[in-house]
Scaffold this active site. Structure first.
Site, short mmCIF file in Angstrom:
data_model
loop_
_atom_site.label_atom_id
_atom_site.label_comp_id
_atom_site.label_asym_id
_atom_site.label_seq_id
_atom_site.Cartn_x
_atom_site.Cartn_y
_atom_site.Cartn_z
N ASP A 86 0.82 -1.20 0.00
CA ASP A 86 0.00 0.00 0.00
C ASP A 86 0.86 1.26 0.00
O ASP A 86 1.88 1.33 0.71
CB ASP A 86 -0.90 0.03 1.23
CG ASP A 86 -1.85 -1.15 1.28
OD1 ASP A 86 -1.39 -2.25 1.62
OD2 ASP A 86 -3.03 -0.96 0.97
N LYS A 87 0.45 2.25 -0.75
CA LYS A 87 1.16 3.52 -0.76
C LYS A 87 0.87 4.30 0.52
O LYS A 87 1.79 4.79 1.19
CB LYS A 87 0.76 4.35 -1.98
CG LYS A 87 1.42 5.74 -2.00
CD LYS A 87 1.03 6.54 -3.23
CE LYS A 87 1.70 7.92 -3.20
NZ LYS A 87 1.36 8.73 -4.40
#
Length: 355
Positions: A86-87
């Site tokens: 996930d960013k």
């Protein structure tokens, strides 16, 4: 789905345990979503590949790979990682860098915003996609509804016992936060609809994410229909069974069915659903008929996935979190659990809290 219309929505997939009573907000701050990789092998501490244990914050995995390639003065193809994290999170993950005949850089001199090299080791092989045992998660949720502790305890115990749908999470279908804070969803699916209608997608990265989104969406549809038809824990004749923790499959024939219940209860095996592609559909008989009853409305999508060279694969219907713990303080719910590689924490959260 007609020849000229598509409707690839993500808001109609069934809950296994019913819609949660709790509501709350996720990712109010980056530290609310933490992920830590667990490798499925030991590093050799020798070889032509640097292995870097990296902490990244609000940064996507591919971008970190580009930074490492530039610093090490190697082609991007020399960079390896087990999966994209996930960013909008704090994530700890491994990257590999193949140096070949180039000098190994001084990694202590590497500097990039929101990226920290914690540990450096060596290995004799590149880190490949999926080469993980699991991921550990720590999720913090700000609740907006009052806590029913008995309900929460019962819900989590049911999840431990019966699992959750092994859905691909919203990240797969597109999740982008604009400069003014708005969350825009399903961008990869919207691009996929254009692709199915004949538009050429030239950007390689966008094309890859779009194809993954389309294939994952079809898988989620089959899983949701099995829940809706109360067939998620029931073995159908012709189901494709996966040996837990492996890529090995076998078809459940009618004479095998009496032994399947015990093996499923022991989680020695798991029922699967199709990851669509070309070639012979792996399920047979009743399972084959059920899967076709779902996908027949999306033949254009199936044809596209077959035409671009993907092969028929399978993925488990259910997901069982390990080492599952939780605590509540005031209106903050904290969840800790471990999932196998390729599974989505949001599929667990979805069964507990409406976010």
């Amino acid at each position: 789905m007609t020849e000229n219309s598509l409707s690839l929505t993500t808001d109609n997939w069934q809950y296994l345990h019913g819609k949660p009573r709790l509501s709350g907000s996720l990712k109010n701050k980056t530290e609310d979503f933490c992920v830590e990789e667990v490798l499925g092998f030991d590093l050799s501490n020798s070889g032509e590949h640097s292995f870097l244990w990296i902490k990244k914050t609000d940064t996507n995995t591919a971008f970190v790979g580009e930074l490492l390639a530039k610093f090490a003065k190697v082609p991007l193809r020399n960079i390896g990682y087990a999966g994209r994290k996930d960013k909008y999170a704090v994530t700890y993950q491994w990257f590999s860098i193949y140096h070949a005949n180039k000098p190994i850089p001084n990694w202590h001199e590497f500097s990039a915003q929101n990226v920290e090299i914690i540990k450096v080791s060596k290995h004799d092989k590149k880190l490949k996609t999926g080469a993980l045992k699991s991921n550990k998660f720590k999720i913090t949720i700000n609740l907006s509804t009052s806590i029913d502790t008995d309900w929460l305890t019962s819900r989590i115990e049911n999840i431990k016992r019966l699992g959750v749908p092994n859905y691909f999470g919203q990240q797969r279908f597109g999740e982008m936060r604009t400069s003014d804070g708005r969350l825009v969803l399903n961008g990869n699916l919207l691009l996929g609809e254009k692709f199915i209608q004949g538009e050429i997608i030239k950007n390689r990265n966008k094309r890859s994410m779009m194809i993954s989104a389309l294939r994952s969406w079809l898988f989620n549809q089959v899983v949701s229909k099995r829940i809706e038809n109360e067939k998620i824990h029931i073995t159908l004749c012709g189901d494709v069974m996966q040996l837990t923790g492996s890529k090995s499959y076998f078809v459940c024939h009618r004479e095998d069915m009496p032994t399947m219940i015990d093996r499923l209860n022991k989680r020695d095996i798991q029922i699967t659903a199709p990851m669509w592609g070309s070639g012979k559909q792996l399920s047979t008989e009743d399972a084959h008929a059920f899967e076709n009853s779902v996908i027949e409305d999306y033949q254009m999508l199936c044809d596209k996935l077959s035409d671009i060279g993907l092969k028929q694969e399978r993925r488990a219907l259910l997901l069982y979190p390990e080492a599952f713990e939780y605590d509540v303080k005031d209106d903050i719910l904290t969840l800790r659990f471990e999932l196998p590689a390729g599974a989505f924490a949001t599929s667990v959260i979805r069964e507990i809290v409406n976010t």
